[in-house]
Design a protein around this motif. Structure first.
Motif, PDB file in Angstrom:
ATOM      1  N   TRP A  23       0.815  -1.214   0.000  1.00 44.62           N
ATOM      2  CA  TRP A  23       0.000   0.000   0.000  1.00 44.62           C
ATOM      3  C   TRP A  23       0.848   1.264   0.000  1.00 44.62           C
ATOM      4  N   ARG A 108       4.500  -0.701   8.601  1.00 40.95           N
ATOM      5  CA  ARG A 108       3.981   0.580   8.089  1.00 40.95           C
ATOM      6  C   ARG A 108       4.311   0.754   6.613  1.00 40.95           C
ATOM      7  N   LEU A 111       1.941  -1.588   4.563  1.00 42.74           N
ATOM      8  CA  LEU A 111       0.509  -1.261   4.642  1.00 42.74           C
ATOM      9  C   LEU A 111       0.215   0.205   4.373  1.00 42.74           C
ATOM     10  N   SER A 113       0.370   2.959   6.170  1.00 42.01           N
ATOM     11  CA  SER A 113      -0.385   3.692   7.189  1.00 42.01           C
ATOM     12  C   SER A 113       0.164   3.332   8.559  1.00 42.01           C
ATOM     13  N   VAL A 115      -0.279   1.396  12.053  1.00 39.88           N
ATOM     14  CA  VAL A 115      -0.749   0.023  12.247  1.00 39.88           C
ATOM     15  C   VAL A 115      -1.017  -0.233  13.724  1.00 39.88           C
ATOM     16  N   ARG A 152      -5.414  -5.804   4.117  1.00 40.54           N
ATOM     17  CA  ARG A 152      -4.441  -4.762   4.461  1.00 40.54           C
ATOM     18  C   ARG A 152      -3.796  -5.112   5.808  1.00 40.54           C
ATOM     19  N   THR A 153      -3.308  -6.333   5.866  1.00 38.08           N
ATOM     20  CA  THR A 153      -2.784  -6.922   7.086  1.00 38.08           C
ATOM     21  C   THR A 153      -1.537  -7.727   6.738  1.00 38.08           C
ATOM     22  N   ASN A 256      -2.253  -4.810  11.493  1.00 36.41           N
ATOM     23  CA  ASN A 256      -3.346  -4.410  10.607  1.00 36.41           C
ATOM     24  C   ASN A 256      -3.336  -2.896  10.475  1.00 36.41           C
ATOM     25  N   SER A 257      -3.728  -2.406   9.311  1.00 36.61           N
ATOM     26  CA  SER A 257      -3.810  -0.964   9.104  1.00 36.61           C
ATOM     27  C   SER A 257      -4.914  -0.361   9.973  1.00 36.61           C
ATOM     28  N   GLU A 259      -6.636   1.873   9.034  1.00 35.41           N
ATOM     29  CA  GLU A 259      -7.685   2.202   8.073  1.00 35.41           C
ATOM     30  C   GLU A 259      -8.468   0.954   7.645  1.00 35.41           C
ATOM     31  N   ASN A 260      -8.241  -0.151   8.340  1.00 36.86           N
ATOM     32  CA  ASN A 260      -8.887  -1.430   7.999  1.00 36.86           C
ATOM     33  C   ASN A 260      -9.395  -2.118   9.266  1.00 36.86           C
TER      34      ASN A 260
END
Length: 285
Positions: A23, A108, A111, A113, A115, A152-153, A256-257, A259-260
């Protein structure tokens, strides 16, 4: 919320991946990760660092209070401790490892972002018969039973003992992360109590696994204590029994993000406990 990755229905269904693998910006390491779904690092930890983390693992599994805790999973045959979950909450030593920039920084990057820790555990696979884990995609379970919406993990497995080619090491099918395999069969209530010892629900068919292995091959990870393997949440992976005299222990962290974050399970009657699928989405700092 739309379910992008249906699973646990009447039939097995393959769905092309609908999310990026990396990402954030690509570099040489992340290009490899994007292509294969994993990245092996030979020297993440020094010998001295390994000694500290291995001593803490040994201390935890020998502690009667830890053994009695619901976060500990017991090996069915030997009755020895197989895994201890939420280890970054139980142990200050492993909490520092989660915050180590070599660890969280890579998460980071992959992904794209901040985490948080979706799951952490120490795994103990002693010699002379410790059982393995059958082929599976982690995301299939985390989506079905924990409610993670998107791919997104990312996971990292850090070896605290040497990984030989004979003592039940991690196996991954390179490139398998590009296809989501939705498994057949409903999820029993409290499925986690069985699945953490022996995978059943969420297990691919022999036919599907044969097709994936023929298409992608299988990579077995070996290496010194202190080596690490980063792998995508949808990579098809598993490990065999350890019938050698040589133990295989590792620490396993899932990022995990932010954002997820998890919603309600997509294919299970109830959520799994928070020590298995976190509901605290505080970013790692």
């Amino acid at each position: 919320m739309e379910d992008l990755y249906p699973t646990r229905g009447k039939t097995e269904v393959a769905t092309p991946r609908r999310d990026p693998v990396v990402w954030g910006p690509l570099d040489a390491d992340l290009e490899s990760f994007e292509r294969d779904g994993f990245l092996a690092i030979e020297d993440l930890l020094s010998d001295g660092e390994v000694a500290v983390y291995k001593a803490e693992l040994d201390r935890l599994i020998a502690d009667p209070a830890v053994r009695a805790d619901e976060r500990s999973i017991i090996e069915p045959k030997s009755q020895s401790v197989r895994s201890v979950f939420e280890v970054h909450q139980i142990s200050d030593v492993f909490s520092k490892l989660v915050r180590d920039e070599r660890v969280v920084g890579m998460a980071r990057k992959i992904l794209g972002s901040d985490v948080y820790v979706h799951q952490s555990r120490i795994n103990v696979k002693p010699g002379f018969g410790a059982s393995g884990f059958y082929w599976h995609s982690d995301f299939e379970t985390w989506h079905a039973e924990d409610g993670l919406p998107r791919m997104r993990t990312v996971s990292v497995s850090i070896a605290l003992t040497r990984n030989h080619d004979t003592n039940g090491g991690l196996m991954i099918m390179p490139g398998s992360h590009r296809t989501f395999l939705g498994c057949a069969g409903e999820t029993p209530k409290d499925n986690y109590k069985k699945s953490l010892q022996m995978q059943d629900a969420g297990t691919p068919s022999d036919e599907a696994l044969t097709r994936m292995a023929d298409a992608h091959g299988i990579r077995l990870f070996t290496g010194r204590a202190g080596s690490a393997t980063w792998f995508d949440c949808n990579a098809m992976h598993g490990s065999g029994d350890n019938i050698t005299p040589y133990p295989r222990s590792n620490v396993f962290i899932v990022f995990n993000s932010v954002e997820n974050t998890a919603v309600e399970p997509f294919a299970a009657p109830v959520r799994r406990p928070e020590f298995i699928g976190a509901r605290d989405f505080t970013p790692v700092r």
